[in-house]
Design a protein around this motif. Sequence first.
Motif, mmCIF file in Angstrom:
data_model
loop_
_atom_site.group_PDB
_atom_site.id
_atom_site.type_symbol
_atom_site.label_atom_id
_atom_site.label_comp_id
_atom_site.label_asym_id
_atom_site.label_seq_id
_atom_site.Cartn_x
_atom_site.Cartn_y
_atom_site.Cartn_z
ATOM 1 N N GLY A 1 0.833 -1.207 0.000
ATOM 2 C CA GLY A 1 0.000 0.000 0.000
ATOM 3 C C GLY A 1 0.860 1.247 0.000
ATOM 4 O O GLY A 1 2.095 1.185 -0.172
ATOM 5 N N GLY A 2 0.190 2.382 0.214
ATOM 6 C CA GLY A 2 0.893 3.657 0.201
ATOM 7 C C GLY A 2 1.869 3.796 1.362
ATOM 8 O O GLY A 2 2.973 4.314 1.199
ATOM 9 N N THR A 3 1.457 3.333 2.526
ATOM 10 C CA THR A 3 2.312 3.484 3.707
ATOM 11 C C THR A 3 3.647 2.762 3.496
ATOM 12 O O THR A 3 4.727 3.321 3.730
ATOM 13 C CB THR A 3 1.590 2.917 4.953
ATOM 14 O OG1 THR A 3 0.367 3.638 5.106
ATOM 15 C CG2 THR A 3 2.431 3.043 6.201
ATOM 16 N N GLU A 4 3.566 1.531 3.014
ATOM 17 C CA GLU A 4 4.806 0.776 2.813
ATOM 18 C C GLU A 4 5.646 1.387 1.687
ATOM 19 O O GLU A 4 6.884 1.435 1.785
ATOM 20 C CB GLU A 4 4.500 -0.692 2.497
ATOM 21 C CG GLU A 4 5.780 -1.512 2.494
ATOM 22 C CD GLU A 4 5.592 -2.919 1.931
ATOM 23 O OE1 GLU A 4 4.565 -3.559 2.203
ATOM 24 O OE2 GLU A 4 6.492 -3.360 1.199
ATOM 25 N N VAL B 1 7.431 12.070 -4.023
ATOM 26 C CA VAL B 1 6.082 12.604 -3.787
ATOM 27 C C VAL B 1 5.130 11.495 -3.373
ATOM 28 O O VAL B 1 5.199 10.375 -3.878
ATOM 29 C CB VAL B 1 5.486 13.378 -4.993
ATOM 30 C CG1 VAL B 1 6.326 14.563 -5.384
ATOM 31 C CG2 VAL B 1 5.212 12.485 -6.171
ATOM 32 N N ASP B 2 4.264 11.861 -2.436
ATOM 33 C CA ASP B 2 3.158 10.985 -2.042
ATOM 34 C C ASP B 2 2.000 11.360 -2.969
ATOM 35 O O ASP B 2 1.372 12.406 -2.811
ATOM 36 C CB ASP B 2 2.827 11.270 -0.566
ATOM 37 C CG ASP B 2 1.570 10.542 -0.100
ATOM 38 O OD1 ASP B 2 0.824 10.019 -0.950
ATOM 39 O OD2 ASP B 2 1.328 10.517 1.120
ATOM 40 N N ALA B 3 1.773 10.490 -3.974
ATOM 41 C CA ALA B 3 0.733 10.778 -4.971
ATOM 42 C C ALA B 3 -0.518 9.945 -4.712
ATOM 43 O O ALA B 3 -1.313 9.717 -5.627
ATOM 44 C CB ALA B 3 1.277 10.507 -6.365
ATOM 45 N N VAL B 4 -0.688 9.510 -3.458
ATOM 46 C CA VAL B 4 -1.800 8.606 -3.134
ATOM 47 C C VAL B 4 -3.154 9.211 -3.510
ATOM 48 O O VAL B 4 -4.007 8.535 -4.074
ATOM 49 C CB VAL B 4 -1.733 8.194 -1.643
ATOM 50 C CG1 VAL B 4 -3.032 7.547 -1.179
ATOM 51 C CG2 VAL B 4 -0.571 7.240 -1.422
ATOM 52 N N GLN B 5 -3.341 10.502 -3.225
ATOM 53 C CA GLN B 5 -4.644 11.112 -3.540
ATOM 54 C C GLN B 5 -4.703 11.627 -4.973
ATOM 55 O O GLN B 5 -5.775 11.901 -5.493
ATOM 56 C CB GLN B 5 -4.963 12.259 -2.560
ATOM 57 C CG GLN B 5 -5.099 11.835 -1.107
ATOM 58 C CD GLN B 5 -6.376 11.046 -0.822
ATOM 59 O OE1 GLN B 5 -7.346 11.065 -1.579
ATOM 60 N NE2 GLN B 5 -6.385 10.320 0.293
ATOM 61 N N MET B 6 -3.559 11.768 -5.613
ATOM 62 C CA MET B 6 -3.509 12.336 -6.971
ATOM 63 C C MET B 6 -3.687 11.289 -8.051
ATOM 64 O O MET B 6 -4.220 11.582 -9.127
ATOM 65 C CB MET B 6 -2.127 12.980 -7.213
ATOM 66 C CG MET B 6 -1.944 14.359 -6.692
ATOM 67 S SD MET B 6 -3.115 15.553 -7.326
ATOM 68 C CE MET B 6 -2.334 16.057 -8.839
ATOM 69 N N ILE C 1 2.024 5.336 -4.695
ATOM 70 C CA ILE C 1 0.599 5.242 -5.061
ATOM 71 C C ILE C 1 -0.054 4.107 -4.259
ATOM 72 O O ILE C 1 0.639 3.210 -3.754
ATOM 73 C CB ILE C 1 0.379 5.015 -6.579
ATOM 74 C CG1 ILE C 1 1.014 3.694 -7.057
ATOM 75 C CG2 ILE C 1 0.880 6.190 -7.397
ATOM 76 C CD1 ILE C 1 0.527 3.244 -8.430
ATOM 77 N N SER C 2 -1.369 4.151 -4.181
ATOM 78 C CA SER C 2 -2.104 3.136 -3.428
ATOM 79 C C SER C 2 -3.415 2.844 -4.160
ATOM 80 O O SER C 2 -4.214 3.756 -4.404
ATOM 81 C CB SER C 2 -2.386 3.667 -2.020
ATOM 82 O OG SER C 2 -3.185 2.757 -1.314
ATOM 83 N N ALA C 3 -3.655 1.569 -4.502
ATOM 84 C CA ALA C 3 -4.783 1.215 -5.379
ATOM 85 C C ALA C 3 -6.159 1.533 -4.788
ATOM 86 O O ALA C 3 -7.081 1.882 -5.526
ATOM 87 C CB ALA C 3 -4.711 -0.269 -5.729
ATOM 88 N N HIS C 4 -6.288 1.426 -3.460
ATOM 89 C CA HIS C 4 -7.650 1.579 -2.920
ATOM 90 C C HIS C 4 -8.162 3.017 -2.953
ATOM 91 O O HIS C 4 -9.328 3.273 -2.646
ATOM 92 C CB HIS C 4 -7.766 0.969 -1.513
ATOM 93 C CG HIS C 4 -7.137 1.745 -0.398
ATOM 94 N ND1 HIS C 4 -7.874 2.466 0.505
ATOM 95 C CD2 HIS C 4 -5.845 1.881 -0.009
ATOM 96 C CE1 HIS C 4 -7.059 3.010 1.414
ATOM 97 N NE2 HIS C 4 -5.824 2.670 1.110
ATOM 98 N N LYS C 5 -7.298 3.943 -3.361
ATOM 99 C CA LYS C 5 -7.759 5.328 -3.492
ATOM 100 C C LYS C 5 -8.265 5.613 -4.901
ATOM 101 O O LYS C 5 -8.764 6.686 -5.173
ATOM 102 C CB LYS C 5 -6.628 6.306 -3.146
ATOM 103 C CG LYS C 5 -5.981 6.083 -1.791
ATOM 104 C CD LYS C 5 -6.850 6.473 -0.620
ATOM 105 C CE LYS C 5 -6.090 6.232 0.675
ATOM 106 N NZ LYS C 5 -6.677 6.850 1.832
ATOM 107 N N PHE C 6 -8.079 4.645 -5.821
ATOM 108 C CA PHE C 6 -8.643 4.859 -7.169
ATOM 109 C C PHE C 6 -9.405 3.609 -7.639
ATOM 110 O O PHE C 6 -9.211 3.125 -8.726
ATOM 111 C CB PHE C 6 -7.594 5.353 -8.181
ATOM 112 C CG PHE C 6 -6.303 4.569 -8.279
ATOM 113 C CD1 PHE C 6 -6.173 3.506 -9.169
ATOM 114 C CD2 PHE C 6 -5.208 4.905 -7.488
ATOM 115 C CE1 PHE C 6 -4.985 2.793 -9.269
ATOM 116 C CE2 PHE C 6 -4.020 4.197 -7.582
ATOM 117 C CZ PHE C 6 -3.909 3.138 -8.481
#
Length: 429
Positions: free
Chosen positions: A82-85, A186-191, A209-214
Amino acid sequence: MFYIYPFTERSEMMSYYLDHAATTPLDPEVLNAMMPYLTDLYANPSSLHDQGIFIRKKINETRESVAKAFHVSTSGVVFTSGGTEATNLALLGYAKAHPEKKHILTTTIEHHATTHTVEALEHLGYDIDFIPVDQEGFIVVDQFKKLIRHDTLLVSIIWGNNEIGTIQDVKVLGQIAHEHGAVFHVDAVQMAGQTIIDLSQLPIDMMTISAHKFYGPKGIGALILNQGITIQPILYGGQHEKGLRSGTENVSGIIGLAKALELARSRVNSYCKELLSIHDAYRKLLKKVIPEIEFNGPKDSTKRLSSILSLSLPNVSSTELQYALNRKGIYVSTGSACLSNEIKGSHVLEAIKRDSSYATLRLSFGTKSELKDIPQICQTIKEIYEDLRDYWPHRWGLFYFIDPLHISRLKCYNVTGESALQFKGEQHV
Ligand SMILES: Cc1ncc(COP(=O)(O)O)c(C=O)c1O
């Protein structure tokens, strides 16, 4: 099969999900793409039999599609949990690979995945500085220039802020980092689901990036590395992901991430247009029905995520508002989701100097948001706000009279008699 949800008592009631920044629902097309890998195609991709080899090939093709989407080489895609890792791997892994410099710059409005990782680096002897932001959440470039040093190893910033939606100018910031010989994460998790990202055109060296945000599954993300960036692993084991992230691959998750990314890219224009109209409609109507409301984040709609609307209201508590809205089936957050079960001030709101006597809620939009629901939701927010506000001084007076030092296991009621909030343990209010 029956599932017992904690909200079964209210299952008859309509619910409105306004928490897409916390997580998005899995897209049915993504689920379809994942399904074979959750059922028949279960072999371990490291196994040297036909099914294992087939799955390994599938992972390789999937990695290629993700690399192509971001214009990086296939070795630049490291799948994580995920994004955190991914952020942990970026910061700790880059620091480990480049021990020569010991200064790290980040901002005062990062997600905890970043702030807690830089805190860990501080314990390892790194010097950490936090770049301040202005009242709209933009990095103060002059301060950034003052803080960056010849021994700055890396600069890590959140591209689209998860609490107030501010979008940073990564072109300008990355260039400054590079001019000083620092790498730019960059933390692009929300972008990631809301713009097309071409890393061959941007001064970004590492991206989370993190899949569960898109609309992908939870528990899968990626660290995207641009050309020439080297890191060391932070997990050791079977040398998966070219040794950068050991552990048997989350095959269905990887397939799901890639499918969700493909869908997000194909729909990005219509999706963002829809988000913008929903965001604007909420903003306008909320201002009309609650004139004292204030919005957080950028005033310029081109410089904020349309998916996030952070609002503040005077003389109420945000947790009470959230709980009361929840009772009406309106699901929102106070600050960021990962913190919403902690009754604790938001460092982001503090950084933008939001008056702490205001309660802040985050409404976040996505496929579960509909224009037709807006009048009813705004009316409910107004009514709940007015109930809580009118009751405010009396109730808090009563609370402190009962238990002036700390409030434990105390249930309070709003004027309609509904349970608005249950304090647990030793929460400070
Ligand atoms: C901006 C931002 N960064 C990082 C994360 C962490 O991502 P994950 O939930 O995949 O660990 C989140 C999740 O809330 C986020 O919003």
